[in-house]
Scaffold this motif. Structure first.
Motif, mmCIF file in Angstrom:
data_model
loop_
_atom_site.group_PDB
_atom_site.id
_atom_site.type_symbol
_atom_site.label_atom_id
_atom_site.label_comp_id
_atom_site.label_asym_id
_atom_site.label_seq_id
_atom_site.Cartn_x
_atom_site.Cartn_y
_atom_site.Cartn_z
ATOM 1 N N GLU A 1 -15.149 -2.473 -2.746
ATOM 2 C CA GLU A 1 -15.259 -3.877 -2.343
ATOM 3 C C GLU A 1 -15.141 -4.830 -3.529
ATOM 4 O O GLU A 1 -14.470 -5.862 -3.444
ATOM 5 C CB GLU A 1 -16.590 -4.092 -1.614
ATOM 6 N N GLU A 2 -15.763 -4.465 -4.649
ATOM 7 C CA GLU A 2 -15.712 -5.352 -5.816
ATOM 8 C C GLU A 2 -14.318 -5.440 -6.428
ATOM 9 O O GLU A 2 -14.019 -6.372 -7.172
ATOM 10 C CB GLU A 2 -16.739 -4.938 -6.874
ATOM 11 N N GLY A 3 -13.443 -4.524 -6.103
ATOM 12 C CA GLY A 3 -12.073 -4.561 -6.608
ATOM 13 C C GLY A 3 -11.097 -5.246 -5.669
ATOM 14 O O GLY A 3 -9.931 -5.465 -6.018
ATOM 15 N N GLU A 4 -11.570 -5.608 -4.498
ATOM 16 C CA GLU A 4 -10.691 -6.193 -3.491
ATOM 17 C C GLU A 4 -10.018 -7.487 -3.947
ATOM 18 O O GLU A 4 -8.808 -7.658 -3.730
ATOM 19 C CB GLU A 4 -11.461 -6.411 -2.191
ATOM 20 N N PRO A 5 -10.725 -8.424 -4.602
ATOM 21 C CA PRO A 5 -10.049 -9.659 -5.026
ATOM 22 C C PRO A 5 -8.867 -9.398 -5.972
ATOM 23 O O PRO A 5 -7.808 -10.018 -5.814
ATOM 24 C CB PRO A 5 -11.154 -10.461 -5.728
ATOM 25 N N GLU A 6 -9.024 -8.472 -6.904
ATOM 26 C CA GLU A 6 -7.925 -8.164 -7.826
ATOM 27 C C GLU A 6 -6.740 -7.570 -7.080
ATOM 28 O O GLU A 6 -5.577 -7.911 -7.352
ATOM 29 C CB GLU A 6 -8.406 -7.203 -8.912
ATOM 30 N N VAL A 7 -7.009 -6.701 -6.125
ATOM 31 C CA VAL A 7 -5.929 -6.082 -5.362
ATOM 32 C C VAL A 7 -5.252 -7.109 -4.466
ATOM 33 O O VAL A 7 -4.022 -7.119 -4.338
ATOM 34 C CB VAL A 7 -6.451 -4.863 -4.559
ATOM 35 N N ARG A 8 -6.025 -7.999 -3.885
ATOM 36 C CA ARG A 8 -5.427 -9.057 -3.060
ATOM 37 C C ARG A 8 -4.496 -9.942 -3.894
ATOM 38 O O ARG A 8 -3.386 -10.278 -3.464
ATOM 39 C CB ARG A 8 -6.505 -9.910 -2.389
ATOM 40 N N GLU A 9 -4.948 -10.295 -5.089
ATOM 41 C CA GLU A 9 -4.120 -11.128 -5.964
ATOM 42 C C GLU A 9 -2.838 -10.379 -6.364
ATOM 43 O O GLU A 9 -1.741 -10.938 -6.319
ATOM 44 C CB GLU A 9 -4.905 -11.527 -7.216
ATOM 45 N N ALA A 10 -2.985 -9.123 -6.738
ATOM 46 C CA ALA A 10 -1.822 -8.322 -7.132
ATOM 47 C C ALA A 10 -0.850 -8.169 -5.958
ATOM 48 O O ALA A 10 0.367 -8.226 -6.152
ATOM 49 C CB ALA A 10 -2.278 -6.948 -7.640
ATOM 50 N N PHE A 11 -1.385 -7.999 -4.770
ATOM 51 C CA PHE A 11 -0.543 -7.863 -3.580
ATOM 52 C C PHE A 11 0.281 -9.132 -3.374
ATOM 53 O O PHE A 11 1.496 -9.070 -3.132
ATOM 54 C CB PHE A 11 -1.415 -7.571 -2.357
ATOM 55 N N GLY A 12 -0.370 -10.282 -3.463
ATOM 56 C CA GLY A 12 0.330 -11.560 -3.278
ATOM 57 C C GLY A 12 1.428 -11.768 -4.306
ATOM 58 O O GLY A 12 2.551 -12.176 -3.964
ATOM 59 N N LEU A 13 1.124 -11.494 -5.565
ATOM 60 C CA LEU A 13 2.130 -11.644 -6.620
ATOM 61 C C LEU A 13 3.283 -10.667 -6.423
ATOM 62 O O LEU A 13 4.455 -11.025 -6.577
ATOM 63 C CB LEU A 13 1.491 -11.445 -7.993
ATOM 64 N N THR A 14 2.959 -9.445 -6.096
ATOM 65 C CA THR A 14 3.990 -8.429 -5.888
ATOM 66 C C THR A 14 4.882 -8.818 -4.715
ATOM 67 O O THR A 14 6.111 -8.693 -4.792
ATOM 68 C CB THR A 14 3.352 -7.048 -5.646
ATOM 69 N N ASP A 15 4.287 -9.286 -3.651
ATOM 70 C CA ASP A 15 5.054 -9.687 -2.477
ATOM 71 C C ASP A 15 6.065 -10.775 -2.838
ATOM 72 O O ASP A 15 7.216 -10.732 -2.397
ATOM 73 C CB ASP A 15 4.105 -10.163 -1.377
ATOM 74 N N LYS A 16 5.671 -11.723 -3.683
ATOM 75 C CA LYS A 16 6.584 -12.804 -4.110
ATOM 76 C C LYS A 16 7.703 -12.263 -4.984
ATOM 77 O O LYS A 16 8.879 -12.591 -4.790
ATOM 78 C CB LYS A 16 5.811 -13.878 -4.874
ATOM 79 N N VAL A 17 7.359 -11.428 -5.956
ATOM 80 C CA VAL A 17 8.344 -10.930 -6.918
ATOM 81 C C VAL A 17 9.352 -10.004 -6.260
ATOM 82 O O VAL A 17 10.519 -9.953 -6.661
ATOM 83 C CB VAL A 17 7.633 -10.235 -8.105
#
Length: 175
Positions: free
Chosen positions: A34-50
């Protein structure tokens, strides 16, 4: 556990790949604490854009996302991240049997694999100690060899027992 979750064909990268293809972050979130979820969400969003910037950008972004989710996953297990491992590594017979047990809903095959491995190891270790026991009266060196083999069997068996009754996951890991 051998490095299975950090391989390119392991369950974490497989889920991450599915999350990217389906554009559904919920496919990967169960693999991170759970504590890692924000980092993964951010990485997912950036990856989706790139990923929209072309094939090479997509490959780099995907690799970075895989590394991020595996690192966060490993952190949740209290284990270091040592990089992604190639697909197709030999993880031995137990992990595939455990995966098949989960897929099939039956622990029979896994129980059989584990029992056979333990039986073979007990017989080998015990047999070695018994062979050395015959020669133990021949002197201090022979007695030491027997004692080392006998104690080795006992310590190995004790560690196996302790592992068998251990709590399945460290307290910091989400179940």
């Amino acid at each position: 556990m051998p490095p299975h979750c950090d391989s390119l064909d392991g369950p974490v990268v497989t889920a991450a790949r599915k999350a990217l293809e389906e554009r559904d972050i919920d496919e990967i979130l169960p693999y991170v604490p759970e504590e890692g979820e924000p980092e993964v969400r951010e990485a997912f969003g950036l990856t989706d854009k790139v990923r929209t910037l072309g094939q090479e950008a997509r490959e780099v972004a995907d690799r970075w996302f895989f590394e991020t989710v595996v690192r966060v996953h490993r952190s949740g297990e209290g284990a270091p991240f040592t990089g992604l491992k190639p697909a197709g590594l030999d993880v031995g017979p137990v992990i595939p049997a455990a995966e098949r047990a989960l897929d099939a809903g039956s622990a029979d095959e896994l129980t059989g694999v584990l029992c056979e491995i333990i039986r073979e190891q007990v017989e080998e270790r015990h047999g070695r100690a018994m062979a050395l026991k015959e020669h133990a009266p021949e002197g201090v060196a022979a007695a030491r060899a027997y004692l080392e083999a006998g104690l080795g069997l006992q310590v190995w068996a004790h560690h196996l027992y302790k592992q068998a009754i251990a709590v399945p996951h460290p307290p910091t890991r989400r179940s």
